[in-house]
Motif scaffolding. Structure first.
Motif, PDB file in Angstrom:
ATOM      1  N   UNK A 175       0.837  -1.193   0.000  1.00 50.09           N
ATOM      2  CA  UNK A 175       0.000   0.000   0.000  1.00 50.09           C
ATOM      3  C   UNK A 175       0.876   1.249   0.000  1.00 50.09           C
ATOM      4  N   UNK A 176       0.529   2.209  -0.838  1.00 47.83           N
ATOM      5  CA  UNK A 176       1.206   3.510  -0.881  1.00 47.83           C
ATOM      6  C   UNK A 176       0.243   4.556  -0.297  1.00 47.83           C
TER       7      UNK A 176
ATOM      8  N   UNK B 137      -2.899   7.901  -1.731  1.00 51.46           N
ATOM      9  CA  UNK B 137      -4.362   7.828  -1.620  1.00 51.46           C
ATOM     10  C   UNK B 137      -4.985   9.190  -1.915  1.00 51.46           C
ATOM     11  N   UNK B 138      -6.159   9.191  -2.532  1.00 43.70           N
ATOM     12  CA  UNK B 138      -6.816  10.442  -2.887  1.00 43.70           C
ATOM     13  C   UNK B 138      -8.324  10.243  -2.870  1.00 43.70           C
TER      14      UNK B 138
ATOM     15  N   UNK C 173      -2.087   0.524  -4.342  1.00 48.32           N
ATOM     16  CA  UNK C 173      -1.086  -0.491  -4.050  1.00 48.32           C
ATOM     17  C   UNK C 173      -0.169  -0.605  -5.265  1.00 48.32           C
ATOM     18  N   UNK C 174       1.095  -0.914  -5.011  1.00 44.46           N
ATOM     19  CA  UNK C 174       2.058  -1.065  -6.100  1.00 44.46           C
ATOM     20  C   UNK C 174       2.925  -2.286  -5.845  1.00 44.46           C
ATOM     21  N   UNK C 175       3.144  -3.068  -6.899  1.00 37.17           N
ATOM     22  CA  UNK C 175       4.106  -4.168  -6.865  1.00 37.17           C
ATOM     23  C   UNK C 175       5.135  -3.910  -7.959  1.00 37.17           C
ATOM     24  N   UNK C 176       6.432  -3.898  -7.589  1.00 28.33           N
ATOM     25  CA  UNK C 176       7.477  -3.544  -8.539  1.00 28.33           C
ATOM     26  C   UNK C 176       8.643  -4.523  -8.478  1.00 28.33           C
TER      27      UNK C 176
ATOM     28  N   UNK D 191      -8.014   1.003  -5.832  1.00 30.09           N
ATOM     29  CA  UNK D 191      -9.203   0.392  -5.241  1.00 30.09           C
ATOM     30  C   UNK D 191      -9.997   1.416  -4.449  1.00 30.09           C
ATOM     31  N   UNK D 192     -11.323   1.348  -4.580  1.00 28.91           N
ATOM     32  CA  UNK D 192     -12.212   2.117  -3.715  1.00 28.91           C
ATOM     33  C   UNK D 192     -12.863   1.161  -2.725  1.00 28.91           C
TER      34      UNK D 192
END
Length: 250
Positions: free
Chosen positions: A155-156, A160-161, A172-175, A191-192
């Protein structure tokens, strides 16, 4: 460039609302240079529309039709005239020269191959009027952060906004980091509360290291005249977050 990632200009602007300091920096550069301004990878016009509102004739080149539509809306709301052109920064010919060319907000990092970067710089060189400058910013790669790109989805919270239609949107980011290509390959999940993973989009961003960038510019017929580490023009250093470069014809 990930077309899916840039397919919703409004969502993009809420996810990346822009940096007021960066806008002020580029406005000051336009005031300093005067004349016509060209932005490559102009996105939704976060930088270029304020520059145009200062009275500078502006042209924005952007590959994504959705982002161009968002830029046109932004310019219309501000009541300013900007020439918007759909095109590829790797190779372009607008048939005229400019007094300032800008490549802002890591837009250059969508070009992964050295040949594409050099092609971009050569195209810029052909579009520079006598005494003109190219000004660009890219992040300064952190080996520590690249090493943490392990493919795990995280989760970043800072990203969020609030979306007027969807409510709070979490990111969320996967790198993973491809060291041979110098490319971070990520998947972004938005995601909401009502719609998990409503958007799943790939995003691949290149790293350009501090000693590499001047060499690529030289191959494109340009040279670094000044390099800063932040928007207040602090001289670039190894621990700077940014590489802000003012370039001229070589």
């Amino acid at each position: 460039m990930s077309e899916e990632f840039y397919s919703d200009a409004g969502l993009y602007d809420r996810l990346f609302p822009g940096d007021a300091q960066a806008v002020d920096f580029y406005r000051a550069e336009a005031d300093r240079r005067g004349g016509h301004v060209l932005e490559l990878g102009s996105g939704t016009g976060q930088k270029l529309v304020p520059i145009a509102s200062d009275g500078h004739p502006c042209t924005g080149l952007e590959l994504s039709p959705a982002m161009l539509a968002g830029a046109r809306r932004r310019a219309d709301v501000r009541g300013v005239a900007v020439e918007w052109v759909q095109g590829d920064m790797r190779a372009f010919d607008l048939g005229r020269t400019f007094d300032l060319v800008i490549i802002a907000a890591n837009s250059l990092l969508h070009l992964h191959e050295a040949a594409d970067l050099v092609g971009c710089f050569r195209s810029v060189r052909r579009h520079l009027a006598p005494g003109a400058r190219l000004v660009l910013d890219v992040f300064n790669p952190s080996v520590h952060m690249l090493a943490q790109a392990d493919g795990v989805r995280r989760r970043r919270d800072a990203l969020s906004f609030v979306d007027p239609d969807r409510g709070v949107v979490h990111v969320d980011v996967a790198e993973t980091y491809d060291a041979a290509a110098q490319v971070t390959r990520g998947t972004w999940y938005l995601s909401s509360e009502a719609d998990a993973d409503m958007i799943v989009a790939p995003l691949e961003i290149r790293s350009i290291f501090p000693q590499e960038l001047p060499l690529l510019l030289t191959l494109g017929g340009l040279r670094v005249a000044e390099r800063f580490g932040d928007w207040s023009r602090t001289p670039f250093s190894s621990d700077a977050a940014l590489q802000v470069c003012v370039c001229e014809a070589g």
